[in-house]
Design an enzyme around this catalytic site. Structure first.
Site, short mmCIF file in Angstrom:
data_model
loop_
_atom_site.label_atom_id
_atom_site.label_comp_id
_atom_site.label_asym_id
_atom_site.label_seq_id
_atom_site.Cartn_x
_atom_site.Cartn_y
_atom_site.Cartn_z
N SER A 130 2.25 9.11 -15.02
CA SER A 130 1.70 10.43 -14.80
C SER A 130 0.39 10.50 -15.59
O SER A 130 -0.39 9.55 -15.55
CB SER A 130 2.69 11.52 -15.22
OG SER A 130 2.18 12.80 -14.95
N TYR A 189 -6.74 15.76 -8.61
CA TYR A 189 -6.09 14.77 -9.47
C TYR A 189 -5.05 15.46 -10.34
O TYR A 189 -3.89 15.02 -10.43
CB TYR A 189 -7.13 14.06 -10.33
CG TYR A 189 -6.53 13.06 -11.31
CD1 TYR A 189 -5.95 11.88 -10.85
CD2 TYR A 189 -6.53 13.31 -12.68
CE1 TYR A 189 -5.39 10.96 -11.74
CE2 TYR A 189 -5.97 12.40 -13.57
CZ TYR A 189 -5.41 11.23 -13.09
OH TYR A 189 -4.85 10.34 -13.98
N ASN A 244 3.23 3.01 -10.60
CA ASN A 244 1.97 3.06 -11.33
C ASN A 244 0.74 3.24 -10.43
O ASN A 244 -0.30 3.68 -10.89
CB ASN A 244 1.82 1.78 -12.16
CG ASN A 244 0.43 1.65 -12.76
OD1 ASN A 244 0.07 2.38 -13.68
ND2 ASN A 244 -0.37 0.74 -12.21
N LYS A 273 -0.76 15.11 -10.40
CA LYS A 273 0.02 14.79 -11.60
C LYS A 273 0.96 15.93 -11.98
O LYS A 273 2.09 15.69 -12.42
CB LYS A 273 -0.92 14.44 -12.76
CG LYS A 273 -1.78 13.21 -12.51
CD LYS A 273 -0.96 11.95 -12.24
CE LYS A 273 -1.82 10.70 -12.16
NZ LYS A 273 -1.02 9.47 -11.94
N ASP A 299 0.89 -1.16 0.00
CA ASP A 299 0.00 0.00 0.00
C ASP A 299 0.93 1.21 0.00
O ASP A 299 1.65 1.44 0.97
CB ASP A 299 -0.88 -0.02 1.25
CG ASP A 299 -1.81 1.19 1.34
OD1 ASP A 299 -1.57 2.19 0.64
OD2 ASP A 299 -2.77 1.14 2.13
#
Length: 266
Positions: free
Chosen positions: A131, A145, A80, A149, A54
């Site tokens: 990304s 979000y 990822n 990124k 995790d």
């Protein structure tokens, strides 16, 4: 000796597909996920080792890194693990804000930091990160979000200068929309004052326009990044992402932003 890739977020989507592709290409794969006991495919492959991870747990990152390195040298780390928190900022709880950054940004930072000493000692190694085109361009009702990124983008570019002297590379995969990813892993919050804008945004990303990439297509780009022996930082992939990013570079930031406003205007 076969090369080894360590993958986070390998239970589904791009992570799982990439694990399968690298295994098929003869690589040793260390596939990590929160609940490896629930995995029913990767556990059947001879050259895949499952480990629990995790990425929001600092201790588990340390433990799993050590377990992975005990198996032998790791050549590539594919960061990822991640998900999308979507919806207006006003509707999100503080816990949701923190979890988005802990997973998408700090999870990548901490996994990378854990592997740097072994890469530096060997004067070799490559970090690849999922990304997003959302790290190059921002869109409505995805502020956290997009922030996670964009943070990865600046962090990666800066880190590339630090790691270069030790023969360590860093590369970002920048996909546009990928089939199933948002639906499987997204957290959506809502607020009635923003419903009209949110509905337009979700209609735009869910309408079948023929340019949505498959996880298989993105996995091929990850493999290219791992094997092309270049120091390229960004791999923009997916026809939608390529077209939009090319448009942004052509017209400039402000004109592009105005175009997005018009796209979602009332």
């Amino acid at each position: 000796m076969n090369k080894t890739i360590f993958i986070t977020g390998a239970s589904s989507g791009i992570g799982k597909t990439t694990a399968k592709l690298f295994a098929a290409k003869g690589w040793n794969v260390i596939a990590t996920m929160r609940k490896p006991e629930n995995e029913t495919e990767l556990n059947l492959l001879d050259n895949v080792k499952l480990l629990p991870l995790d990425v929001t747990s600092v201790q588990q990152i340390q433990d799993t890194t050590q377990k992975a390195l005990a198996l032998g040298p790791v050549d590539v780390v594919f960061n990822n693990a991640g998900y999308a928190l979507l919806g207006p900022l006003e509707a999100a709880t503080d816990e949701q804000l923190v979890r988005q950054m802990e997973t998408n940004f700090l999870g990548v930072v901490r996994v990378t930091q854990a592997f740097i000493p072994s890469f530096r000692a060997r004067k070799a190694g490559l970090f690849i990160t999922t990304s997003s085109s959302a790290g190059l361009m921002a869109f409505p009702v995805s502020s956290m979000y997009d922030a996670s990124k964009w943070a990865l983008e600046g962090w990666s570019e800066s880190l590339s200068f630090e790691l270069r002297q030790f023969g360590i590379g860093i590369k970002n995969i920048e996909p546009g929309l990928v089939a199933t990813e948002i639906g499987d892993k997204g957290v959506i919050v809502s607020h009635p004052e923003y419903d009209e804008l949110a509905n337009k945004f979700f209609a735009a990303i869910s309408s079948p326009s023929g340019v949505v990439s498959t996880s298989e297509q993105i996995a091929e780009v990850v493999y290219e990044a791992a094997t092309d022996d270049t120091d390229t930082l960004r791999y923009v992939c997916g026809e939608d992402a390529k077209a939009l990013y090319a448009q942004r570079l052509t017209v400039g930031d402000e004109a592009f932003r105005k175009g997005v406003m018009q796209m979602f205007a009332g």
